[in-house]
Design a protein around this motif. Structure first.
Motif, short mmCIF file in Angstrom:
data_model
loop_
_atom_site.label_atom_id
_atom_site.label_comp_id
_atom_site.label_asym_id
_atom_site.label_seq_id
_atom_site.Cartn_x
_atom_site.Cartn_y
_atom_site.Cartn_z
N UNK A 40 1.08 -1.00 0.09
CA UNK A 40 -0.01 0.32 0.15
C UNK A 40 0.96 1.47 -0.32
N UNK A 41 2.04 0.82 1.10
CA UNK A 41 3.18 2.63 1.46
C UNK A 41 3.81 2.41 -0.28
N UNK A 42 4.21 1.29 -0.59
CA UNK A 42 4.35 1.33 -2.64
C UNK A 42 3.65 2.14 -3.28
N UNK A 43 2.03 1.75 -3.20
CA UNK A 43 1.50 2.24 -4.51
C UNK A 43 1.31 3.71 -4.16
N UNK A 44 1.24 4.53 -3.02
CA UNK A 44 1.32 6.09 -2.60
C UNK A 44 2.23 6.30 -2.71
#
Length: 205
Positions: A40-44
């Motif tokens: 999720x963090x990488x997508x953000x």
């Protein structure tokens, strides 16, 4: 003492020795949650790049402003906190079910052994950040994290070293393909954590 009681005593002694020398309550579910948080963090981060007009996959070297770097650091810190809190929650819950103490001499040794390469890697990454060598941060986090896992193996589940080896190898590969650190980081902290966590959950539940 008959044969049945003899084997029961041996099993009990073996269990006591394992509990006293290894932290065996590490939860696989914490790895799954940490992996999901990383993805999720990488997508953000990817969408932050798009917002700033940075095409991550164009192969060009990008220059990050101070505000963007600050936002990336905050994002990484949030992911780390989620991983730590989930790790504590699931591990404490597992320890409670097994009737084990979550904090003892073995836990202290585990944390110290794990922290030395991890903290060293953290300072190394801060130095890279200080010199604006952003391209090396993702590979460095993978390598030092992998070294921390391999070092901690002696005080917890032996399977954790295999995750460590994978992280180290992935980090070294990403050094050969600089500029693709976000992809390698997503695979290492995201996908590998989920796969490892789920396998450990099924194996030791």
């Amino acid at each position: 003492m008959d044969s049945k009681n003899y084997h029961e005593e041996l099993s009990h002694i073996r269990s006591m020795m394992e509990r006293s020398s290894r932290f065996i309550s590490l939860s696989g579910l914490s790895g799954v949650v940490a992996g999901l948080a990383a993805i999720i963090g990488a997508a953000y981060v990817f969408f932050v790049f798009r917002r700033e007009g940075i095409d991550y996959f164009d192969g060009e070297r990008n220059i990050f402003g101070k505000e963007l770097v600050k936002e990336l650091v905050i994002t990484g810190t949030v992911i780390l906190l989620v991983a730590l809190l989930s790790g504590y929650f699931f591990t404490a819950n597992k320890s409670k079910k097994k009737g084990l103490k979550i904090w003892d001499h073995t836990t202290k040794r585990l944390l110290i052994t794990f922290a030395v390469p991890l903290v060293t890697g953290g300072f190394f990454c801060l130095i890279l950040l200080y010199h604006h060598l952003f391209v090396g941060i993702a590979p460095a986090t993978l390598i030092f994290y992998g070294l921390a896992l391999v070092s901690a193996e002696r005080y917890t589940l032996t399977d954790i070293k295999y995750l460590g080896y994978c992280q180290i190898i992935l980090g070294l590969i990403s050094l050969l393909f600089l500029g693709w650190g976000l992809v390698a980081w997503t695979i290492g902290f995201g996908v590998l954590h989920i796969v490892y966590g789920w396998i450990m959950h099924k194996k030791y539940k």
